[in-house]
Write a protein that holds these residues in place. Structure first.
Motif, PDB file in Angstrom:
ATOM      1  N   TYR A 156       1.170  -0.794   0.146  1.00 52.04           N
ATOM      2  CA  TYR A 156      -0.221   0.066   0.112  1.00 52.04           C
ATOM      3  C   TYR A 156       1.316   1.161  -0.196  1.00 52.04           C
ATOM      4  N   ASP A 178      -3.466  -4.116  -9.194  1.00 52.30           N
ATOM      5  CA  ASP A 178      -3.201  -2.968  -9.049  1.00 52.30           C
ATOM      6  C   ASP A 178      -4.550  -2.504  -8.592  1.00 52.30           C
ATOM      7  N   TYR A 179      -5.639  -1.422  -7.734  1.00 55.45           N
ATOM      8  CA  TYR A 179      -6.137  -0.290  -7.785  1.00 55.45           C
ATOM      9  C   TYR A 179      -5.469   0.787  -7.147  1.00 55.45           C
ATOM     10  N   PHE A 180      -5.589   1.755  -8.050  1.00 51.67           N
ATOM     11  CA  PHE A 180      -5.296   2.959  -7.806  1.00 51.67           C
ATOM     12  C   PHE A 180      -6.105   4.356  -7.576  1.00 51.67           C
ATOM     13  N   SER A 187      -5.455  -3.133 -18.466  1.00 47.39           N
ATOM     14  CA  SER A 187      -5.711  -1.962 -17.337  1.00 47.39           C
ATOM     15  C   SER A 187      -7.167  -1.201 -18.350  1.00 47.39           C
ATOM     16  N   LEU A 230      -2.901   3.608  -3.706  1.00 54.32           N
ATOM     17  CA  LEU A 230      -1.786   2.597  -4.400  1.00 54.32           C
ATOM     18  C   LEU A 230      -2.186   1.643  -3.439  1.00 54.32           C
ATOM     19  N   TYR A 231      -3.011   0.096  -4.146  1.00 55.76           N
ATOM     20  CA  TYR A 231      -3.349  -1.340  -2.963  1.00 55.76           C
ATOM     21  C   TYR A 231      -2.567  -2.179  -4.455  1.00 55.76           C
ATOM     22  N   ASN A 232      -1.534  -2.904  -4.061  1.00 53.57           N
ATOM     23  CA  ASN A 232      -1.417  -4.112  -4.984  1.00 53.57           C
ATOM     24  C   ASN A 232      -0.743  -5.384  -4.157  1.00 53.57           C
ATOM     25  N   HIS A 239       0.469  -8.956  -5.259  1.00 51.15           N
ATOM     26  CA  HIS A 239       1.394  -9.700  -6.148  1.00 51.15           C
ATOM     27  C   HIS A 239       1.423 -10.662  -5.663  1.00 51.15           C
ATOM     28  N   TYR A 258      -7.813   0.266 -12.111  1.00 52.17           N
ATOM     29  CA  TYR A 258      -8.001  -1.152 -12.129  1.00 52.17           C
ATOM     30  C   TYR A 258      -7.145  -1.738 -13.191  1.00 52.17           C
ATOM     31  N   ASP A 279       0.399  -9.905 -10.680  1.00 58.83           N
ATOM     32  CA  ASP A 279       0.292  -8.268  -9.753  1.00 58.83           C
ATOM     33  C   ASP A 279      -1.110  -7.758 -10.055  1.00 58.83           C
TER      34      ASP A 279
END
Length: 448
Positions: free
Chosen positions: A46, A109-111, A172, A88-90, A92, A150, A107
């Motif tokens: 995060y 990801d959500y931003f 994306s 930013l949440y990741n 992996h 996303y 990976d």
């Protein structure tokens, strides 16, 4: 401190802007990995940022007639309060599939970004002798921008006997909503002005796959080739204008690298790559920033990406004398342009796709070797540019020319624990694109 001169047919407008900003940034990061086994690791990450700022500005504008006589003074004072938050949440996963070096990476990801911008300003008119005439404009401008992104990416390292192979894919999904509200405060009570307000929604979906192969044939030859295939779909909708713009494109982005080492004294490298450059979310934000009632800056929600083809050749002699020749071609280039409207003596500063250009150069780099207490690198380049503007977007004369650029970077070691650094670069005056740059140089020192 900024100064602007605008030459209207009715006379010159000189503007002096003074502004002072205070900014507070808070950021943090949390990472956690867990080994499921000796070969597989999962994890999360995060990252958060909070940016708060405040700006006070004052703009004095002197208006002259065609005979260069001062006619009117405009005084604009304003305060701005931007407030940005992003997260930013990741998640992996990395897994080594075998002892041959195959490795899988995934990976998710959500931003998200939330940007709020509030600006109060007033413009007053005075005579040349500083006598008050009228309150020209008083307004409150509010902007709110929200971005959600996303994405999922899968990468595979797959070494083979013949080549080292890597490939992968990425999806994306971006949604950007921007709202601009303009309130007239001349009467003391804010009155909403729909003509100067806007709501904009932008969606961008990208699907991409890539493959890359590297091979070392022998001690002399090495090569790398790659290809990324990208399909992009965008849709921009202006609720205020009731206008929708869509853009769908399928693009190929190849890369090629070839290295030939004749012996310890001579090495040759050829590079080619095609890239994409997307506008920032800030450039897409249609918020208007008023210098005064006749001069404002705004983003362009319909801005499109640019593309570049980059060619590069490098020859290295004895590891420390390097000759470099390059050519970069940019298509559908975007940037900031200035559009004065003479009939209403108004200047609009905006962002547009307005040019295609070529940048080229020939350079030499040399490092002094054999001195234990000195780390040194020296570079000299002859650089040039050739630009073509889109006539339907901008009516201006292209700036093209050559320049000389030189630099030297030096680190001096007095002992194992003490180092001194001195760097210097210099550039002759030059012209490129819309701009005419003067002579520039920089000298910096450092001690550790």
């Amino acid at each position: 401190i900024e100064q602007t001169d605008i030459f209207y047919p009715s006379g010159k407008w000189e503007t002096d802007i003074r502004s002072k900003s205070e900014r507070k940034d808070y950021s943090g990061r949390i990472l956690l990995d867990y080994d499921l086994s000796d070969n597989t690791t999962i994890g999360m990450q995060y990252l958060g940022n909070v940016n708060k700022a405040g700006t006070d500005d004052k703009a004095d504008t002197r208006i002259f007639n065609p005979s260069d006589q001062l006619q009117t003074l405009l005084l604009n004072t304003g305060t701005s309060q931007p407030d940005d938050n992003n997260n930013l949440y990741n998640i992996h996963l990395v897994s080594k599939l075998d002892t041959l070096g195959r490795q899988l990476s995934i990976d998710l990801d959500y931003f998200d970004l939330n940007s709020e911008f509030t600006r109060n300003f007033i413009t007053e008119t005075f005579t040349p002798s500083n006598q008050f005439v009228s309150l020209d404009q008083s307004a409150l401008n509010i902007s709110d921008q929200n971005v959600d992104n996303y994405s999922i990416r899968v990468d595979m390292e797959h070494p083979l006997k013949a080549v080292n192979l890597s490939y992968g894919t990425k999806f994306s999904f971006i949604r950007n909503t921007s709202g601009v509200e303009f309130f007239d405060t001349l009467g003391g009570t804010p009155i909403f002005d729909p003509a100067l307000s806007n709501e904009f929604e932008y969606q961008e979906n990208i699907q991409a796959v890539y493959a890359n192969a590297t091979k070392k044939f022998n001690d002399k030859w090495e090569a790398q080739v790659g290809l990324r295939v990208e399909n992009t779909n965008t849709e921009g909708f202006s609720r205020t204008l009731n206008q929708t713009n869509t853009n769908n494109y399928f693009k190929l982005f190849p890369t090629v690298y070839i290295s030939y080492r004749k012996n310890d004294n001579h090495q040759f490298v050829i590079n080619y790559g095609r890239r994409i450059s997307r506008p920032s979310f800030r450039d897409l934000n249609p918020f208007r920033f008023y210098v005064n009632s006749n001069n404002f800056s705004e983003g362009n929600p319909f801005l499109q990406p640019s593309f570049s083809d980059n060619y590069d050749f490098t020859y290295t002699y004895k590891g420390n004398l390097r000759t470099n020749l390059f050519l970069n071609r940019t298509t559908n280039g975007f940037g900031t342009i200035f559009t004065p409207i003479s009939d209403i003596t108004t200047q609009i500063v905006t962002r547009q796709n307005y040019f295609e250009d070529y940048n080229f150069g020939l350079g030499e780099s040399y490092s002094i070797k054999g001195i234990n207490w000195l780390q040194n690198n020296n570079t000299v380049y002859l650089l040039g540019s050739k630009t073509k503007f889109f006539d339907e977007v901008i009516s201006a004369k292209e700036m093209n020319g050559l320049r000389l650029y030189a630099s030297t970077n030096n680190t001096i070691s007095f002992s194992k624990a003490s180092r001194f650094q001195v760097n210097f670069w210099y550039s002759t005056s030059y012209k490129t694109n819309l701009f005419d740059f003067g002579e520039m140089y920089n000298l910096s020192f450092g001690y550790r």
